[in-house]
Write an enzyme that holds these catalytic residues in place. Structure first.
Site, PDB file in Angstrom:
ATOM      1  N   ASP A  82       0.855  -1.417  -0.013  1.00 19.25           N
ATOM      2  CA  ASP A  82      -0.036  -0.029   0.020  1.00 19.25           C
ATOM      3  C   ASP A  82       0.877   1.167  -0.069  1.00 19.25           C
ATOM      4  OD1 ASP A  82       1.011  -0.909   2.550  1.00 19.25           O
ATOM      5  OD2 ASP A  82      -0.735   0.417   3.583  1.00 19.25           O
ATOM      6  N   GLU A 140      -0.638  -1.996   5.108  1.00 22.92           N
ATOM      7  CA  GLU A 140       0.105  -1.942   6.319  1.00 22.92           C
ATOM      8  C   GLU A 140       0.199  -0.543   6.914  1.00 22.92           C
ATOM      9  OE1 GLU A 140       3.069  -1.164   9.131  1.00 22.92           O
ATOM     10  OE2 GLU A 140       2.996  -0.102   6.954  1.00 22.92           O
TER      11      GLU A 140
HETATM   12 ZN    ZN Z   1       5.238   3.642   6.309  1.00 23.00          ZN
HETATM   13 ZN    ZN Z   2       6.505   0.705   5.684  1.00 21.34          ZN
END
Ligand code: ZN
Ligand code: ZN
Length: 393
Positions: A82, A140
């Protein structure tokens, strides 16, 4: 080593391709929980390589499994994919084409690394005594993150050991840093709603001023770390936002504070949550205001297992040189790799990406963030060496 070296050399031959993929991802970044094209692209490559591919794992994750020619353990390698809500301000031709969205943490490199490693291992499939699971994780950057739902959806089923790396802008290119035990912090966020009583700025005595209460609260909260937490145990409490009022002469009715708490130890984490609630309630009550707290429990601390950490250290030494493998000082940033480590043994390590000649000198999440792409070679080689240790018998 005899069979590992050709694999390491083979990875170098895929370097141009890894760079190309990294730059494609870099130009078309996607935000956490909104990834569509990125997982599609990843799944397509793994399918082309002939791996078993599962998509929409836990939401938007992709899990590709390479089955070796002989039975043996299963090694998982993880990369996140991401991006962040940041406007890319770099002057490079692979600059983000999506306004306001940028790969400013290096997850594009992690992804390209894993694909490069897969390309090498596919060619060695028959020699492998065991399996390799490539975990491509969405989201994440934003809690609750993608790791937890992916685990719940079975991405760690039959996995014996897991490895992950983060390219790190603050570490010179060429270095690998490892540590066993706590490496990255538990991350909890909070929102405090203070309810006072608004009125005219000239008559404070008939109001309950939430700005004064909030100011006091910000200061009182600073005493949690300084006075209540064991000084030998790391902890941070930061108030990052204080919103209230919008006029010269109006005492507003409410104020809102937002902040984050970082810790390693479970005990400290619980204490901080408890103390935040006590201090907030007491401070507000003393002033005649009311408080409501939203406590947002985030990622636990990344706690690296001893043996896998030692294996990564040993794997990295011949690759970058023994003096370039250094102990990592834990950081207060968070990572949902923590969830994998709660389920199976493994370790998360850092690969240096800083290089002033390439202007790769800005920190993570900075609009000019970039790293030396050759870090992918180092990360990928360490992964290969770790896989070889488990699966080349
Ligand atoms: Zn980051
Ligand atoms: Zn990262």
């Amino acid at each position: 080593m005899k069979r590992l070296n050709p694999m390491l050399q083979r990875l170098e031959q895929f370097y141009e391709e890894m760079v190309q993929l990294r730059r494609e991802l870099h130009m078309y970044p996607e935000l956490s929980f909104q990834e569509v094209e990125t997982p599609r692209k990843i799944a397509a490559i793994h399918r082309e390589l002939g791996l078993d591919v599962r998509t929409e794992v836990g939401g938007r994750g992709v899990v590709a499994t390479l089955r070796g020619g002989k039975p043996g353990p299963t090694v998982a390698l993880r990369a996140d994919f991401d991006a962040l809500p940041i406007q890319d301000e770099k002057e490079v031709d692979y600059k983000s084409r999506v306004p306001g969205v940028m790969h400013a943490c290096g997850h594009d490199l992690h992804t390209a690394t894993l694909i490069g490693v897969a390309r090498v291992l596919v060619e060695r499939k028959e020699e492998l005594a065991g399996n390799v699971v490539f975990i491509h994780q969405f989201a994440e950057e934003v809690s609750p993150g993608g790791a937890k739902p992916m685990i719940e959806d079975g991405c760690l089923d039959d996995v014996d050991v897991i490895y992950g790396y983060h390219v790190w802008a603050g570490i010179p290119y060429g270095e690998v840093r490892v540590t066993e035990g706590y490496m990255m912090a538990a991350v909890d966020d909070f929102i405090i709603h203070i309810e006072g009583k608004g009125g005219h700025g000239a008559t404070p005595h008939v109001t309950v001023d939430p700005i004064v209460v909030g100011s006091q609260l910000v200061l009182n909260l600073q005493q949690i770390v300084s006075r209540r937490v064991d000084p030998l145990k790391p902890a941070v409490l930061t108030v990052g936002s204080f919103v209230s009022g919008n006029a010269f002469n109006v005492i507003p009715g409410t104020a809102q504070l937002r902040g984050t708490i970082r810790s390693f130890d479970d005990d400290v984490r619980a204490l901080m949550e408890q103390a935040l609630k006590e201090v907030t309630e007491a401070t507000c009550r003393a002033a005649g205001a009311k408080a409501r707290i939203e406590f947002l429990r985030g990622y636990p601390a990344v706690n690296n297992h001893a043996e896998p950490t030692k294996w990564i250290e040993e794997a990295a030494k011949p690759i970058v040189g023994a003096d370039q493998v250094k102990p990592l000082t834990p950081i207060m940033g968070g990572e949902d790799f923590a969830y994998y480590l709660q389920k199976v043994p493994g370790t998360f390590f850092f690969v240096g990406g800083e290089n002033s000649e390439l202007n790769a000198v800005y920190p993570h999440h900075h609009p000019k963030f970039d790293v030396d792409e050759r870090a992918m070679i180092i990360g990928g080689k360490v992964f290969l060496a770790a896989v070889a240790r488990h699966l080349l018998k």
